[in-house]
Design an enzyme around this catalytic site. Structure first.
Site, PDB file in Angstrom:
ATOM      1  N   HIS A 261     -16.209  30.678  54.823  1.00  0.00           N
ATOM      2  CA  HIS A 261     -17.171  29.943  53.992  1.00  0.00           C
ATOM      3  C   HIS A 261     -16.484  29.432  52.724  1.00  0.00           C
ATOM      4  CE1 HIS A 261     -21.296  29.407  52.177  1.00  0.00           C
ATOM      5  NE2 HIS A 261     -20.589  29.540  51.070  1.00  0.00           N
ATOM      6  N   GLU A 262     -15.795  30.326  52.039  1.00  0.00           N
ATOM      7  CA  GLU A 262     -15.129  29.920  50.796  1.00  0.00           C
ATOM      8  C   GLU A 262     -13.968  28.963  51.082  1.00  0.00           C
ATOM      9  OE1 GLU A 262     -16.720  30.507  48.233  1.00  0.00           O
ATOM     10  OE2 GLU A 262     -18.025  32.073  49.020  1.00  0.00           O
ATOM     11  N   HIS A 265     -15.333  25.534  51.092  1.00  0.00           N
ATOM     12  CA  HIS A 265     -15.415  25.034  49.714  1.00  0.00           C
ATOM     13  C   HIS A 265     -14.025  24.601  49.235  1.00  0.00           C
ATOM     14  CE1 HIS A 265     -19.548  25.945  48.651  1.00  0.00           C
ATOM     15  NE2 HIS A 265     -19.430  27.209  49.001  1.00  0.00           N
ATOM     16  N   GLU A 300     -21.906  23.013  49.541  1.00  0.00           N
ATOM     17  CA  GLU A 300     -22.331  24.052  50.474  1.00  0.00           C
ATOM     18  C   GLU A 300     -22.286  23.559  51.916  1.00  0.00           C
ATOM     19  OE1 GLU A 300     -23.205  28.015  51.042  1.00  0.00           O
ATOM     20  OE2 GLU A 300     -22.639  26.946  49.213  1.00  0.00           O
TER      21      GLU A 300
END
Length: 504
Positions: A261-262, A265, A300
Site C-alpha cells: 500500500h505504501e 503511494h 489513495e
C-alpha cells in the site's frame, strides 16, 4: 525575470515543507520519546516560516509580476496555470490566521506522542484532552476557510477538492447497498483463514514485502522501508520517497499489504516529473505539505490499486506464491497458491481498519466520517467517542470492541489534526478501480499482469496519473484518464467479481 522570481519563492516554500516532512518522518520512526516537545516547536517554527512566505508580500508581488509577464500567453500555458493555482490556494490559506496555523502545527507533534502512549496503554482518557483541543482548532479552521452547508465540507475539501459531506453520504449509500449482500454471500466461501495466523518471522516478512515492492516498481535507490506504529509514506521531493510498515509475527497480511500500500503511494511520488520538483505542482499550499499527488483520494487510489487490485488478485498469487513459500517453507508447506489467495481475500470483519478486508474496509471509513461530521457540529462529544465507536462497530460489523486500543485509539489521523481525510480512503478505493479498468484496456498492461511483468501498468500510471502532479484537479485527472467522473460502478463490479471467484 518575474516568473523566475515566482518559481524561486515557491521553491523556497517547498524546501521548508520538505524539511517539515523530514522532521515528521523522524518523529514517527527514529526520534526518542524525550524529543517530543522540542520537535513540536521546531515544526511549528518551520510551518510558520512557510506560511509567512506563502502569504507574504514577496510571493504576492511575484505572482502579480508573473501575471503581467505572462499576460499574452495562451490560457493553457503551464506557467500561467502554476501562477493562478498558487494564487487561489494562497487565498484559502490566508483566511486561516497565522496564530492558528502555528498552534495546530505545534499541537500535532505533541498530540501524536500522547496518542501513541495512550494507544499502547489503552487509555483514551489520557488522549481526550488533546483531541478536544484538536477539534476546537479544526472547527476554527473550518470557520476561517468557510463553507455553505456543513462545517465538515471545509475540511474534506482541503484533502479532496470539490467533495462535500452531502456527496459523500450519497457514495456511502451506494456502497452500503452493494456491499452488504456481497458480504453475506462471501461468508459461505471455503477459506483456510487460519494459515495467516501462523508464526512468520518479521525479518522475512520485511524481505518479501520489499522484494514485491521492487517488482511493482518502487525504487529503493530513492526510497527506504522502516518500521513504525502506523504505516505511512512521506517524501522530500521525488528523489527521496520513504515508506514504513508494521509487522506482526502472527498476522502475515498486516505487514505485506501495508508495505505494498505504501509502495503504491511511493511510486506516485517517485513518478512526479523532475521539472515539478520544488514547484507549485508538488506543493499543497492549504495543508502546508510537500506532496506531488493531485489529492489525498487520488494518492489513495494508487496505494489501493497496488495493494488490492494487484496484490490480492488470483493471478498475482499464482505467479508469486512460490517465492513466498521459499521465504516461509515450514509455515506454508501444506498451503497452495489457491489456498493463500482465498485466505488473503477472506471476509473477516475485524477491529483494525488498516487490516480490514476489501468488503468491510469502507464500513470503517463510514464510521469515522460520521463521527468526524458529528464532532464538527457538536452533535458528538469527544468524551462519548469510545461508546459511540463500540455501538457503531456493532451495527456495521457485528463486533464487540474489547478495548479502545482496538477501537477509537487505533488511528493516528486525529492526533495529527487530519480531520476530513478519512473519506479519501473510500474515494481512493473507487478511483483505483476506475484507473485499473482503464489501464487494462491496454494490451501491454493485460499481458504484463498475466506474465507477472508490472512495468506496463506502472508506465500507464506514470503516463496517465503521476506525470501531472498537482497540475490537474482530481476530477479532471480521472476524466482524462478514464473517460468518466467519480463513480462507484467499477469498484462495485470488482468486488462482485471477487466474491463470485471466492464462492465458485
Amino acid at each position: 525575470m518575474s516568473y523566475a522570481a515566482f518559481k524561486s519563492e515557491v521553491a523556497k516554500f517547498n524546501d521548508i515543507l520538505c524539511a517539515v516532512n523530514l522532521l515528521t518522518w523522524d518523529s514517527r520512526v527514529m526520534m526518542p520519546p524525550g524529543g517530543v516537545d522540542a520537535r513540536g516547536k521546531q515544526i511549528a517554527t518551520l510551518i510558520g516560516l512557510a506560511r509567512d512566505i506563502a502569504t507574504g508580500d514577496g510571493l504576492q508581488r511575484a505572482i502579480e509580476e508573473a501575471r503581467a509577464e505572462l499576460s499574452g500567453v495562451a490560457p493553457g500555458d503551464i506557467r500561467l496555470l502554476a501562477v493562478e493555482q498558487a494564487a487561489d490556494a494562497i487565498g484559502t490559506l490566508s483566511r486561516i490566521p497565522a496564530s492558528l496555523v502555528g498552534a495546530a502545527a505545534e499541537l500535532k507533534t505533541v498530540s501524536q506522542a500522547a496518542w501513541s502512549k495512550a494507544r499502547a496503554a489503552n487509555d483514551f482518557a489520557a488522549f481526550a484532552p488533546m483531541l478536544e483541543r484538536t477539534m476546537d482548532m479544526q472547527r476554527e479552521i473550518a470557520s476561517a476557510i468557510g463553507y455553505d452547508d456543513h462545517p465538515y465540507d471545509a475540511l474534506v475539501a482541503t484533502y479532496e477538492p470539490g467533495m462535500t459531506w452531502n456527496r459523500l453520504r450519497g457514495l456511502y449509500g451506494e456502497l452500503r447497498e452493494a456491499l452488504l449482500p456481497l458480504l453475506a454471500e462471501v461468508k459461505e466461501a471455503n477459506v483456510r483463514a487460519e494459515i495467516l495466523d501462523r508464526a512468520y518471522p518479521v525479518d522475512r516478512q520485511r524481505a518479501f514485502s520489499s522484494l514485491i515492492s521492487s517488482r511493482f516498481g518502487y525504487d529503493f535507490n530513492r526510497g527506504r522501508l522502516d518500521d513504525t506504529v502506523h504505516p505511512f509514506e512521506i517524501s522530500f521531493t521525488r528523489s527521496d520517497v520513504r515508506i514504513t510498515g508494521r509487522f506482526r509475527e502472527t498476522w502475515l497480511p498486516g505487514g505485506l499489504f501495508a508495505v505494498w500500500h505504501e509502495a503504491g503511494h511511493g511510486m506516485y511520488e517517485q513518478g512526479i516529473p523532475e521539472e515539478f520538483s520544488r514547484s507549485v505542482f508538488a506543493t499543497d499550499f492549504v495543508n502546508l505539505y510537500a506532496v506531488g499527488g493531485a489529492s489525498f483520494g487520488t494518492h489513495e487510489s494508487q496505494s489501493r490499486l497496488w495493494e488490492n487490485r494487484i496484490g490480492r488478485s488470483r493471478r498475482f498469487w499464482e505467479l508469486n506464491f512460490a517465492d513466498l513459500r521459499k521465504t516461509f517453507p515450514d509455515q506454508l508447506s501444506d498451503v497452495s497458491a489457491e489456498d493463500f489467495w482465498r485466505a488473503v481475500n477472506a471476509a473477516r470483519p475485524g477491529f483494525i481498519r488498516v487490516e480490514a478486508d476489501e468488503l468491510t474496509y469502507d464500513f470503517h471509513i463510514m464510521l469515522r466520517s460520521e463521527i468526524e461530521a458529528g464532532l464538527m457540529t457538536g452533535e458528538i462529544r469527544v468524551a462519548d467517542l469510545p461508546s459511540i465507536w463500540r455501538e457503531r462497530i456493532k451495527v456495521y460489523l457485528g463486533l464487540d470492541v474489547p478495548s479502545d486500543t482496538l477501537g477509537v485509539l487505533q488511528d493516528v489521523h486525529w492526533s495529527a489534526g487530519m480531520v476530513g481525510s478519512f473519506p479519501t480512503y473510500t474515494i481512493g478505493n473507487i478511483m483505483s478501480s476506475q484507473f485499473f479498468a482503464a489501464a487494462r484496456k491496454e494490451t501491454a498492461v493485460e499481458l504484463g499482469l498475466e506474465a507477472g511483468d508490472y512495468l506496463p501498468l506502472k508506465t500507464w500510471l506514470n503516463d496517465n496519473v503521476h506525470q501531472f502532479g498537482r497540475s490537474k484537479s482530481p476530477s479532471q485527472l480521472l476524466m482524462d484518464a478514464t473517460g468518466s467522473d467519480l463513480s462507484t460502478a467499477a469498484y462495485i463490479a470488482d468486488l462482485a467479481h471477487k466474491v463470485e471467484e471466492l464462492t465458485e
